[in-house]
Design an enzyme around this catalytic site. Structure first.
Site, PDB file in Angstrom:
ATOM      1  N   ASN A   1       6.440  10.378  12.758  1.00  0.00           N
ATOM      2  CA  ASN A   1       7.898  10.455  12.693  1.00  0.00           C
ATOM      3  C   ASN A   1       8.314  11.679  11.898  1.00  0.00           C
ATOM      4  O   ASN A   1       7.937  11.820  10.739  1.00  0.00           O
ATOM      5  CB  ASN A   1       8.465   9.193  12.038  1.00  0.00           C
ATOM      6  CG  ASN A   1       8.266   7.990  12.926  1.00  0.00           C
ATOM      7  OD1 ASN A   1       8.656   8.003  14.088  1.00  0.00           O
ATOM      8  ND2 ASN A   1       7.629   6.964  12.398  1.00  0.00           N
TER       9      ASN A   1
ATOM     10  N   CYS B   1       0.210  12.742   0.668  1.00  0.00           N
ATOM     11  CA  CYS B   1      -0.331  12.960   2.013  1.00  0.00           C
ATOM     12  C   CYS B   1       0.537  14.010   2.720  1.00  0.00           C
ATOM     13  O   CYS B   1       1.771  14.016   2.584  1.00  0.00           O
ATOM     14  CB  CYS B   1      -0.371  11.654   2.804  1.00  0.00           C
ATOM     15  SG  CYS B   1      -1.460  10.432   2.025  1.00  0.00           S
TER      16      CYS B   1
ATOM     17  N   CYS C   1       5.568   8.532  -4.400  1.00  0.00           N
ATOM     18  CA  CYS C   1       4.129   8.296  -4.305  1.00  0.00           C
ATOM     19  C   CYS C   1       3.415   9.527  -4.813  1.00  0.00           C
ATOM     20  O   CYS C   1       3.808  10.645  -4.504  1.00  0.00           O
ATOM     21  CB  CYS C   1       3.719   8.003  -2.865  1.00  0.00           C
ATOM     22  SG  CYS C   1       1.955   7.601  -2.709  1.00  0.00           S
TER      23      CYS C   1
ATOM     24  N   CYS D   1       9.399  -4.726   5.812  1.00  0.00           N
ATOM     25  CA  CYS D   1       8.545  -3.645   5.308  1.00  0.00           C
ATOM     26  C   CYS D   1       9.064  -3.283   3.931  1.00  0.00           C
ATOM     27  O   CYS D   1      10.214  -2.856   3.797  1.00  0.00           O
ATOM     28  CB  CYS D   1       8.635  -2.462   6.276  1.00  0.00           C
ATOM     29  SG  CYS D   1       7.743  -1.018   5.687  1.00  0.00           S
TER      30      CYS D   1
ATOM     31  N   SER E   1      -5.155   3.392   6.066  1.00  0.00           N
ATOM     32  CA  SER E   1      -4.619   4.602   6.692  1.00  0.00           C
ATOM     33  C   SER E   1      -5.737   5.625   6.843  1.00  0.00           C
ATOM     34  O   SER E   1      -6.087   6.307   5.887  1.00  0.00           O
ATOM     35  CB  SER E   1      -3.509   5.184   5.816  1.00  0.00           C
ATOM     36  OG  SER E   1      -2.423   4.305   5.786  1.00  0.00           O
ATOM     37  N   LEU E   2      -6.294   5.705   8.024  1.00  0.00           N
ATOM     38  CA  LEU E   2      -7.465   6.561   8.234  1.00  0.00           C
ATOM     39  C   LEU E   2      -7.049   7.998   8.570  1.00  0.00           C
ATOM     40  O   LEU E   2      -7.379   8.926   7.864  1.00  0.00           O
ATOM     41  CB  LEU E   2      -8.306   5.944   9.356  1.00  0.00           C
ATOM     42  CG  LEU E   2      -9.806   6.045   9.232  1.00  0.00           C
ATOM     43  CD1 LEU E   2     -10.311   5.592   7.875  1.00  0.00           C
ATOM     44  CD2 LEU E   2     -10.473   5.208  10.330  1.00  0.00           C
TER      45      LEU E   2
ATOM     46  N   CYS F   1       8.402   4.407  10.159  1.00  0.00           N
ATOM     47  CA  CYS F   1       7.313   4.664   9.228  1.00  0.00           C
ATOM     48  C   CYS F   1       7.351   6.077   8.677  1.00  0.00           C
ATOM     49  O   CYS F   1       7.424   7.027   9.440  1.00  0.00           O
ATOM     50  CB  CYS F   1       5.987   4.629   9.970  1.00  0.00           C
ATOM     51  SG  CYS F   1       5.288   3.067  10.069  1.00  0.00           S
TER      52      CYS F   1
ATOM     53  N   SER G   1      -0.977  -2.106   3.201  1.00  0.00           N
ATOM     54  CA  SER G   1      -1.487  -0.859   3.765  1.00  0.00           C
ATOM     55  C   SER G   1      -1.858   0.083   2.635  1.00  0.00           C
ATOM     56  O   SER G   1      -1.066   0.301   1.717  1.00  0.00           O
ATOM     57  CB  SER G   1      -0.407  -0.218   4.650  1.00  0.00           C
ATOM     58  OG  SER G   1      -0.807   1.073   5.054  1.00  0.00           O
TER      59      SER G   1
ATOM     60  N   GLY H   1       5.459   4.277  -1.297  1.00  0.00           N
ATOM     61  CA  GLY H   1       4.478   4.089  -2.350  1.00  0.00           C
ATOM     62  C   GLY H   1       3.124   3.606  -1.867  1.00  0.00           C
ATOM     63  O   GLY H   1       2.964   3.156  -0.744  1.00  0.00           O
ATOM     64  N   GLU H   2       2.153   3.759  -2.759  1.00  0.00           N
ATOM     65  CA  GLU H   2       0.796   3.283  -2.493  1.00  0.00           C
ATOM     66  C   GLU H   2       0.628   1.970  -3.279  1.00  0.00           C
ATOM     67  O   GLU H   2       0.509   1.987  -4.509  1.00  0.00           O
ATOM     68  CB  GLU H   2      -0.220   4.350  -2.937  1.00  0.00           C
ATOM     69  CG  GLU H   2      -1.655   3.875  -3.034  1.00  0.00           C
ATOM     70  CD  GLU H   2      -2.169   3.163  -1.785  1.00  0.00           C
ATOM     71  OE1 GLU H   2      -2.059   3.690  -0.667  1.00  0.00           O
ATOM     72  OE2 GLU H   2      -2.699   2.028  -1.946  1.00  0.00           O
TER      73      GLU H   2
ATOM     74  N   CYS I   1       3.699  12.943   4.996  1.00  0.00           N
ATOM     75  CA  CYS I   1       4.509  11.788   4.586  1.00  0.00           C
ATOM     76  C   CYS I   1       5.717  12.209   3.758  1.00  0.00           C
ATOM     77  O   CYS I   1       5.583  12.921   2.761  1.00  0.00           O
ATOM     78  CB  CYS I   1       3.631  10.824   3.786  1.00  0.00           C
ATOM     79  SG  CYS I   1       4.558   9.463   3.047  1.00  0.00           S
TER      80      CYS I   1
ATOM     81  N   GLU J   1      13.541   2.073  -0.357  1.00  0.00           N
ATOM     82  CA  GLU J   1      14.035   1.495   0.883  1.00  0.00           C
ATOM     83  C   GLU J   1      13.192   0.303   1.308  1.00  0.00           C
ATOM     84  O   GLU J   1      12.002   0.230   1.024  1.00  0.00           O
ATOM     85  CB  GLU J   1      14.019   2.559   1.985  1.00  0.00           C
ATOM     86  CG  GLU J   1      15.056   3.629   1.716  1.00  0.00           C
ATOM     87  CD  GLU J   1      15.057   4.749   2.731  1.00  0.00           C
ATOM     88  OE1 GLU J   1      16.134   5.294   2.988  1.00  0.00           O
ATOM     89  OE2 GLU J   1      13.993   5.095   3.267  1.00  0.00           O
TER      90      GLU J   1
HETATM   91  N1  SAH Z   1       0.798   4.236   0.942  1.00  0.00           N
HETATM   92  C1  SAH Z   1       0.346   3.343   1.922  1.00  0.00           C
HETATM   93  C2  SAH Z   1       1.458   2.538   2.555  1.00  0.00           C
HETATM   94  C3  SAH Z   1       2.759   3.220   2.885  1.00  0.00           C
HETATM   95  S1  SAH Z   1       2.811   4.323   4.236  1.00  0.00           S
HETATM   96  C4  SAH Z   1      -0.476   4.054   2.984  1.00  0.00           C
HETATM   97  O1  SAH Z   1      -0.500   5.279   2.978  1.00  0.00           O
HETATM   98  O2  SAH Z   1      -1.122   3.361   3.771  1.00  0.00           O
HETATM   99  C5  SAH Z   1       2.608   3.273   5.678  1.00  0.00           C
HETATM  100  C6  SAH Z   1       1.986   4.010   6.865  1.00  0.00           C
HETATM  101  O3  SAH Z   1       2.879   5.012   7.363  1.00  0.00           O
HETATM  102  C7  SAH Z   1       0.691   4.724   6.504  1.00  0.00           C
HETATM  103  O4  SAH Z   1      -0.285   4.537   7.485  1.00  0.00           O
HETATM  104  C8  SAH Z   1       1.143   6.164   6.461  1.00  0.00           C
HETATM  105  O5  SAH Z   1       0.083   7.046   6.636  1.00  0.00           O
HETATM  106  C9  SAH Z   1       2.147   6.211   7.585  1.00  0.00           C
HETATM  107  N2  SAH Z   1       3.055   7.356   7.555  1.00  0.00           N
HETATM  108  C10 SAH Z   1       3.436   8.091   6.483  1.00  0.00           C
HETATM  109  N3  SAH Z   1       4.286   9.064   6.881  1.00  0.00           N
HETATM  110  C11 SAH Z   1       4.443   8.929   8.208  1.00  0.00           C
HETATM  111  C12 SAH Z   1       5.238   9.612   9.195  1.00  0.00           C
HETATM  112  N4  SAH Z   1       6.038  10.622   8.857  1.00  0.00           N
HETATM  113  N5  SAH Z   1       5.165   9.182  10.471  1.00  0.00           N
HETATM  114  C13 SAH Z   1       4.412   8.125  10.800  1.00  0.00           C
HETATM  115  N6  SAH Z   1       3.649   7.447   9.919  1.00  0.00           N
HETATM  116  C14 SAH Z   1       3.674   7.842   8.641  1.00  0.00           C
HETATM  117 FE1  SF4 Z   2       1.708   7.766  -0.451  1.00  0.00          FE
HETATM  118 FE2  SF4 Z   2       1.061   6.378   1.751  1.00  0.00          FE
HETATM  119 FE3  SF4 Z   2       2.793   8.451   1.863  1.00  0.00          FE
HETATM  120 FE4  SF4 Z   2       0.195   8.895   1.429  1.00  0.00          FE
HETATM  121  S1  SF4 Z   2       1.122   8.016   3.297  1.00  0.00           S
HETATM  122  S2  SF4 Z   2       1.905   9.871   0.307  1.00  0.00           S
HETATM  123  S3  SF4 Z   2      -0.355   7.149   0.155  1.00  0.00           S
HETATM  124  S4  SF4 Z   2       3.099   6.545   0.779  1.00  0.00           S
END
Ligand code: SAH
Ligand code: SF4
Length: 380
Positions: free
Chosen positions: A310, A123, A119, A112, A233-234, A353, A211, A179-180, A126, A99
């Site tokens: 989200n 996480c 990925c 975006c 992404s902390l 996101c 990111s 994806g990362e 996610c 997407e």
């Molecule tokens: N893989 C990379 C970039 C893609 S995710 C990363 O992890 O940074 C982009 C951002 O969306 C990241 O900060 C991620 O932690 C956040 N994210 C992932 N799932 C989410 C969710 N369900 N709600 C809000 N933010 C989310």
């Molecule tokens: Fe991959 Fe980023 Fe989602 Fe973590 S938050 S699973 S690194 S896309």
């Protein structure tokens, strides 16, 4: 010619950065300026076929058409939300789809984009991570997202001041889709070079944000190769909690991640790192967590972007209540950090996101990747 998959022997022009184009034209025995001319046609005038490049001689167009083509995305769906956010689902073959999301704002148009189908980093919160990992996108599949969004918006007659002045609709790109990006390093860097190239999209490094969940060695490489704006992404202020939420932390813990963030700053286009922090009810969102975070990052020039989590089905988390997000913000602001709360856009079409689910046919054993082979060499 399907997206990113040149038919037969044809090379996809969307796959080639300036160096690749230069090599192609050298191979063809053509003058170097032809490479720039073709780059303008593809990325600035956004043509979809060689035949449209009318200032090339017919002979050169025929010679080119025998070896290259322009293979843009195959669109599965294209949906616009009530707030103008628009989401495209793009077929990348093998039953997978990724997407991309367009976010209109008064002074900019942000796209975006995705860098992988799925990925591997898994996480906890996610939706992309929950689907597993299928494969890296090619440079053409990454660049094709920007190429296609610009074309589609122009075709629909978008009316914003900068387009009326002759600029492209998309002014900012964020690699925050599926994806990362740093786990698909080479292709992503090639795509970044095309985004920045004055003969292609000509975006400034401040307008392109990558990111990452924290692949430390790749952050250092990016600093050397193509230092665009960086968001990290902390999501947690201590290793025990981050190990749970962002499993790659077990390999590259916070101390290493913060040191890499600091090193990045001497080449970064902005003088701060953005720390993203997803707000999970009862997990990482108390005032104590905020205080701990403030102490942790005190030596890194940074801004915080709090992301209300989200939801997606079966995740096992809840979004923090607004009042808690506001107190968390207040604590960070009082500690001296610029802290914004991300506006949720496109909710009615699941374009926010981390809701970007696409379609992923997982064929990997991702847990082994995280703890075994480096994630940066994840399957191709
Ligand atoms: N893989 C990379 C970039 C893609 S995710 C990363 O992890 O940074 C982009 C951002 O969306 C990241 O900060 C991620 O932690 C956040 N994210 C992932 N799932 C989410 C969710 N369900 N709600 C809000 N933010 C989310
Ligand atoms: Fe991959 Fe980023 Fe989602 Fe973590 S938050 S699973 S690194 S896309």
């Amino acid at each position: 010619m399907p997206f990113g998959r040149p038919g037969g022997h044809l090379i996809n022009l969307l796959d080639l950065d300036a160096a690749g184009l230069a090599a192609l034209f050298a191979d063809l025995g053509e003058k170097p300026f032809r490479a720039k001319q073709v780059s303008h046609w593809v990325h600035q005038r956004l043509v979809g076929e060689i035949a449209a490049m009318t200032d090339l001689s017919r002979t050169l167009r025929e010679k080119l058409a025998a070896v290259v083509a322009i293979g843009g995305p195959v669109v599965v769906s294209d949906t616009t939300a009530a707030d103008g956010t628009r989401k495209w689902l793009l077929d990348v073959g093998g039953g997978n789809a990724v997407e991309m999301v367009y976010i209109p704002e008064d002074d900019r148009g942000t796209l975006c984009i995705s860098s992988q189908a799925g990925c591997a980093l898994d996480c906890a919160f996610c939706s992309t991570g929950k689907q597993g990992f299928n494969r890296n996108l090619t440079t053409a599949e990454i660049v094709g997202q920007l190429w296609h969004a610009n074309r589609a918006l122009l075709a629909d007659g978008i009316s914003v001041p900068w387009v009326d002045q002759g600029r492209a609709p998309i002014t900012n790109v964020v690699l925050m889709g599926m994806g990362e990006p740093l786990a698909n390093y080479d292709r992503v860097v090639s795509a970044l070079r095309i985004f920045l190239d004055d003969n292609a999209y000509g975006l400034s490094r401040r307008r392109v944000t990558l990111s990452t969940s924290g692949l430390v060695p790749a952050i250092d490489r990016l600093r050397e190769d193509c230092p665009v704006a960086l968001a990290v992404s902390l999501h947690a202020g201590n290793d025990a909690l981050r190990d749970r939420l962002v499993p790659i932390n077990r390999k590259y813990p916070l101390a290493q991640l913060l040191a890499a963030s600091l090193r990045y700053l001497d080449r970064a286009p902005r003088d701060f790192i953005t720390f993203e922090y997803v707000m999970l009810d009862g997990v990482n969102d108390t005032t104590d967590h905020a205080r701990e975070l403030a102490v942790l990052v005190r030596d890194v020039p940074c801004k915080f972007n709090l992301i209300p989590w989200n939801p997606f089905p079966g995740a096992g988390f809840e979004t923090s209540p607004r009042s808690r997000i506001l107190s968390f913000q207040r604590t960070l602001v009082d500690a001296g950090f610029v802290t914004t709360i991300r506006k949720t856009r496109g909710e009615d079409i699941d374009a926010a996101c981390g809701q970007l689910a696409g379609r992923v046919q997982d064929r990997t054993r991702r847990h082994i990747r995280i703890h075994g082979a480096p994630a940066t060499t994840a399957a191709h």
